[in-house]
Design an enzyme around this catalytic site. Structure first.
Site, PDB file in Angstrom:
ATOM      1  CE1 TYR A   1      22.112  29.755  11.594  1.00 34.19           C
ATOM      2  CE2 TYR A   1      23.445  28.566  13.251  1.00 34.19           C
ATOM      3  CZ  TYR A   1      22.882  28.739  12.251  1.00 34.19           C
ATOM      4  OH  TYR A   1      22.283  27.547  11.469  1.00 34.19           O
ATOM      5  CD  GLN A   2      22.081  36.880   9.611  1.00 34.20           C
ATOM      6  OE1 GLN A   2      21.929  36.011   9.562  1.00 34.20           O
ATOM      7  NE2 GLN A   2      22.185  37.826   9.003  1.00 34.20           N
TER       8      GLN A   2
ATOM      9  CD1 TRP B   1      13.756  29.490  16.973  1.00 34.27           C
ATOM     10  CD2 TRP B   1      12.861  28.529  17.877  1.00 34.27           C
ATOM     11  NE1 TRP B   1      14.272  27.847  16.507  1.00 34.27           N
ATOM     12  CE2 TRP B   1      13.469  27.174  17.147  1.00 34.27           C
ATOM     13  CE3 TRP B   1      11.677  27.511  18.816  1.00 34.27           C
ATOM     14  CZ2 TRP B   1      12.991  25.796  17.293  1.00 34.27           C
ATOM     15  CZ3 TRP B   1      11.344  26.205  18.482  1.00 34.27           C
ATOM     16  CH2 TRP B   1      11.947  24.969  18.019  1.00 34.27           C
ATOM     17  CG  ASP B   2      18.468  29.646  18.243  1.00 40.47           C
ATOM     18  OD1 ASP B   2      17.422  29.525  17.984  1.00 40.47           O
ATOM     19  OD2 ASP B   2      18.886  28.906  18.303  1.00 40.47           O
TER      20      ASP B   2
ATOM     21  CD  GLU C   1      15.378  25.876  10.268  1.00 43.21           C
ATOM     22  OE1 GLU C   1      16.560  25.597   9.990  1.00 43.21           O
ATOM     23  OE2 GLU C   1      15.519  26.891  10.924  1.00 43.21           O
TER      24      GLU C   1
ATOM     25  CE  LYS D   1      18.578  22.452  10.305  1.00 43.00           C
ATOM     26  NZ  LYS D   1      18.782  23.564  10.334  1.00 43.00           N
ATOM     27  CD  GLN D   2      15.547  22.294  14.289  1.00 40.04           C
ATOM     28  OE1 GLN D   2      16.051  22.914  13.662  1.00 40.04           O
ATOM     29  NE2 GLN D   2      15.420  23.399  15.563  1.00 40.04           N
TER      30      GLN D   2
HETATM   31  O1  IFM Z   1      16.764  28.433  15.384  1.00 42.03           O
HETATM   32  C1  IFM Z   1      17.966  27.765  15.345  1.00 42.03           C
HETATM   33  C2  IFM Z   1      16.944  27.209  13.994  1.00 42.03           C
HETATM   34  O2  IFM Z   1      15.824  26.150  14.806  1.00 42.03           O
HETATM   35  C3  IFM Z   1      18.056  25.519  13.916  1.00 42.03           C
HETATM   36  N1  IFM Z   1      18.879  25.847  12.854  1.00 42.03           N
HETATM   37  C4  IFM Z   1      19.227  27.023  13.616  1.00 42.03           C
HETATM   38  C5  IFM Z   1      18.750  28.532  14.282  1.00 42.03           C
HETATM   39  C6  IFM Z   1      20.068  29.274  15.477  1.00 42.03           C
HETATM   40  O3  IFM Z   1      20.182  28.375  16.105  1.00 42.03           O
END
Ligand code: IFM
Length: 768
Positions: free
Chosen positions: A332-333, A338-339, A480, A595-596
């Site tokens: 994730y670079q 938004w985390d 997502e 997904k979440q």
């Molecule tokens: O920001 C999150 C996303 O909500 C779900 N995939 C991973 C990202 C980074 O944690």
């Protein structure tokens, strides 16, 4: 106390591993890591290299390796590299017999420790004891004390120096390696391939014990190594102390010169002094940030582990982002999502507002990137990057996942349809302001960001004349798996929220500071008529309402018409376990499986939903959620607390807090991409569950409110919060709560407990 995953804790301040499991290399490397927000140094062994995922990832070194799909942080050469040979055989956990094995992470002091006795069937035996830390007193420094005692007479050889043959998940980052030596210090000067960033790694040693018979420095490919030979008798001891400085040209003018000077200075100070300064820092950190859980040692260590990991991932020295995997690897670079605002910022808002300020100021610093992104996609204002590095330009690639069945790339639209990132940034800025009342920050930085986001939203909404409402079409919400949806509830509600905050800030500035307001509007190229647009959108944006009978909010237009199936049933349709479940053809796309957390995320973030809405939505969405993201469990725990589902809340607390420590995240590979490392948002989420969930903490207009529900297996909970410039000591027991306003507070603060409200003077307590 024994924990899962081959771990134990003695006091709740440490995790200890008593046997070595080679199968767990990736996990233990992350869990035992040390760091200081500038660098993350994985908790691997000194004799290891790229094969064992040794890494030292440094923030602010974004670069795109040749042929790579995206830009990422560099993993720099390993200055702590050290191998010990006894009569030609390397002391290694993979070869020989290991006894008295002990590896620990001391979270109170930020130390990684290892002890073991090594013996080889063909001869040779040593006792090894190592301690290392990433200094919090000088963030460039890695410091190590490596001590061994010969158990048998023999020829011993130490190979120690800088290992430049590092691992990188997306290709080689360095176009040049230059070896340097100044007196007894050695260094590597590197330049990155894309941006020509200069990175310096300088190492120096201090030896004590038996003198070496010989000592030389040799250059080998990308490594610069010292070789020290000893003839030792049984009982002889050698101590090697290493000081390493890592610097780069994005932070300073002359990185190599600084690194040499810092190592020289560090060696003069010596290991114990360097350690003392580092320990002082950690002591001060925990003084404010510790959460004490009484009566449950496992929960205690889990809470501290997650706070520790969230903290070492945070670049407290500058306005830089918290990476989604922190600095535990390059996944994730090293960039903010938004985390940062929704999961990691809250802890700092209420414990270390100076760190929170860095994080929110980072969003101001990256406004130009967010504006470039909006313009490129045909909007105006600030459309924040889904994946944001130094400049705020979008780092997320068009193609992230691939179809593992065909090998074809998948065009994911995280970078252009996941627009909730912009109102989420407003949420972060507002929550910082609400916690600190720092109006100067708002005037200087916050207002401009909020206004630019409002302008972006103006350009993004659609007005439906027939319905007299604004709508948002072609979205991707937190869930997502469902791309290209209209009126995603989370996004629409957050849009209203951002517009309301923009109007409030505008109107308050108009009363208090017309000059600054005019300056911002002028710089933005807009005038006061903008306010009318923001007000209209805030008023007329369509918000999916709870169904009149079921009270469930539809996640997006048409969601209820999708196939209703459980995640477990759906999983059976997978042809390959690594398949991506989402757009365009994943198994979840035409179903209600999420997904979440999405609507649940909305209920966790915003207040004002009634109990029956909270319960109905939790009960509806929870069984349909696959938790394909590590962000999901903590949000479920929070809403379960709000909905009084206490057992569920605890189950999700355990899930969220053990994702890394117990290696509970099964999602290491998804759609062909590696996603391992520390889940920084989940770590921040643990603080949220305890403070906002179990303690029921909320900010009110004039103070704070607590509505605790202590988990059954806990006897008590104690922590501190800094709210509206007042330090509060909170102590929760089985059936009571006491809030004490610190003696040094400069003002009263209104505290609301379940049955009473009182304005507390400094030094006063309220018990409920
Ligand atoms: O920001 C999150 C996303 O909500 C779900 N995939 C991973 C990202 C980074 O944690």
């Amino acid at each position: 106390m024994n924990l899962q995953n081959n771990l134990r804790t003695a006091t709740g301040w440490e995790i200890i591993e008593n046997s070595f499991d080679p199968e767990q290399l990736v996990t233990t490397g992350s869990n035992f890591m040390i760091g200081n927000g500038y660098m993350g140094y994985r908790g691997t062994f000194e004799e290891w290299g790229a094969k064992e995922f040794v890494a030292c990832v440094v923030t602010d070194t974004w670069d795109q390796a040749e042929g790579s799909r995206w830009s990422e942080l560099c993993n720099v050469p390993n200055g702590l590299f050290t191998q010990l040979f006894v009569d030609g055989r390397m002391v290694s956990a993979f070869d020989g017999q290991i006894s008295n094995y002990f590896r620990a992470l001391d979270m109170y002091q930020g130390l990684n420790q290892r002890k073991m006795t090594w013996q080889h069937a063909k001869g040779g035996s040593v006792v090894l004891e190592v301690e290392k830390f990433a200094s919090h007193a000088n963030h460039h420094l890695l410091v190590m004390n490596y001590c061994f005692k010969a158990q048998e007479k023999g020829n011993y050889r130490l190979v120690t120096g800088i290992d430049g043959a590092v691992w990188s998940i997306n290709g080689e980052h360095f176009q040049s390696y230059k070896s340097l030596q100044e007196h007894d210090l050695i260094g590597l000067e590197l330049h990155t391939s894309e941006l020509n960033t200069e990175i310096a790694v300088v190492e120096g040693i201090a030896l004590s014990g038996v003198k070496p018979e010989s000592s030389k420095i040799r250059k080998e490919d990308k490594c610069l190594l010292r070789e020290l030979e000893f003839k030792l008798e049984a009982g002889d001891e050698i101590t090697l102390q290493k000081v390493v400085s890592i610097t780069h040209s994005n932070e300073m003018e002359n990185p190599i010169k600084t690194a040499f000077a810092e190592v020289e200075e560090g060696l003069k100070l010596g290991y114990e002094n360097l350690k003392e300064d580092h320990q002082d820092h950690w002591k001060r950190f925990w003084e404010r940030s510790d959460i004490q859980i009484l009566g449950n040692l496992e929960a205690q260590v889990l809470a501290r582990f997650n706070i520790y990991q969230a903290y070492i991932a945070t670049p407290t020295h500058d306005n830089l982002p918290i990476g989604a995997r922190g600095l535990s690897c390059q996944v994730y670079q090293g960039a903010a999502f938004w985390d940062q605002e929704t999961f990691n910022l809250p802890m700092y808002n209420y414990t270390h507002p100076e760190i929170a300020k860095n994080l929110v100021t980072y969003r101001h610093d990256t406004l130009p990137g967010a504006k470039r992104k909006a313009k490129r996609l045909g909007y105006y204002g600030a459309f924040y990057a889904w994946t944001s590095g130094k400049t705020g330009d979008e780092l997320f690639p068009d193609y992230f996942f691939s179809d593992v069945l065909t090998g074809r790339r998948i065009r994911n639209h995280f970078n252009c349809w996941q627009i909730h990132i912009s109102p989420d940034v407003v949420y972060g800025i507002w929550s910082y302001y609400e916690a600190t009342l720092n109006w100067d920050f708002m005037l200087q930085y916050g207002a401009e960001v909020i206004f630019e986001v409002a302008q972006f939203l103006v350009s993004r909404v659609h007005f439906k004349k027939d319905k007299n409402q604004f709508e948002l079409i072609r979205l991707l919400g937190p869930d997502e798996y469902h791309e290209n949806v209209d009126n995603n509830a989370y996004t629409n509600y957050l849009t209203k929220y951002a517009m309301e905050k923009a109007c409030w800030v505008f109107e308050t500035m108009k009363k208090d500071d017309q000059e600054r307001l005019s300056a911002i509007l002028e710089a933005m190229g807009i005038n006061e008529t903008a306010l009318a647009n923001w007000k209209e959108i805030a008023e007329l944006i369509y918000l999916p309402q709870p169904d009149s009978e079921t009270k469930v909010i539809e996640q997006f237009d048409g969601y209820f018409k999708l196939e209703d199936i459980s995640p477990a049933e759906l999983r059976k349709r997978l042809i390959d376990p690594g398949e991506y479940w989402g757009w365009p053809n994943g198994i979840a796309v035409n179903t209600q499986v999420l997904k979440q957390a999405d609507v649940i995320q909305l209920l966790a973030l915003l207040d004002g939903f009634t109990n029956d809405v909270l319960t109905a939505n939790y009960d509806y969405y929870e069984p349909r959620t696959e938790h394909g993201s590590s962000l999901s469990p903590s949000v479920h725990a929070l809403v379960a607390c709000k909905a009084n589902h206490h057992g569920e809340a605890y189950r999700y607390f355990m899930e969220s807090s053990t994702i890394d420590l117990y290696n509970a995240s099964k999602k290491v590979m998804s759609g062909g991409s590696f996603l391992g490392g520390i889940h920084t948002a989940a770590a921040g989420g643990v603080w949220l569950i305890i403070v906002k969930g179990f303690a029921g903490f909320e900010v009110t207009d004039n103070g704070v409110k607590f509505n605790p529900a202590l988990p059954q297996s806990w006897d008590g909970l104690e922590f501190k919060l800094l709210v509206k410039q007042c330090l509060l000591h909170i102590s929760i027991a089985k059936n009571s709560i006491t809030v004490t306003s610190d003696d040094d507070n400069g003002q009263n603060i209104t505290v609301t407990l379940p049955n009473q409200t009182q304005a507390l003077r400094p030094g006063e307590s309220l018990k409920g």
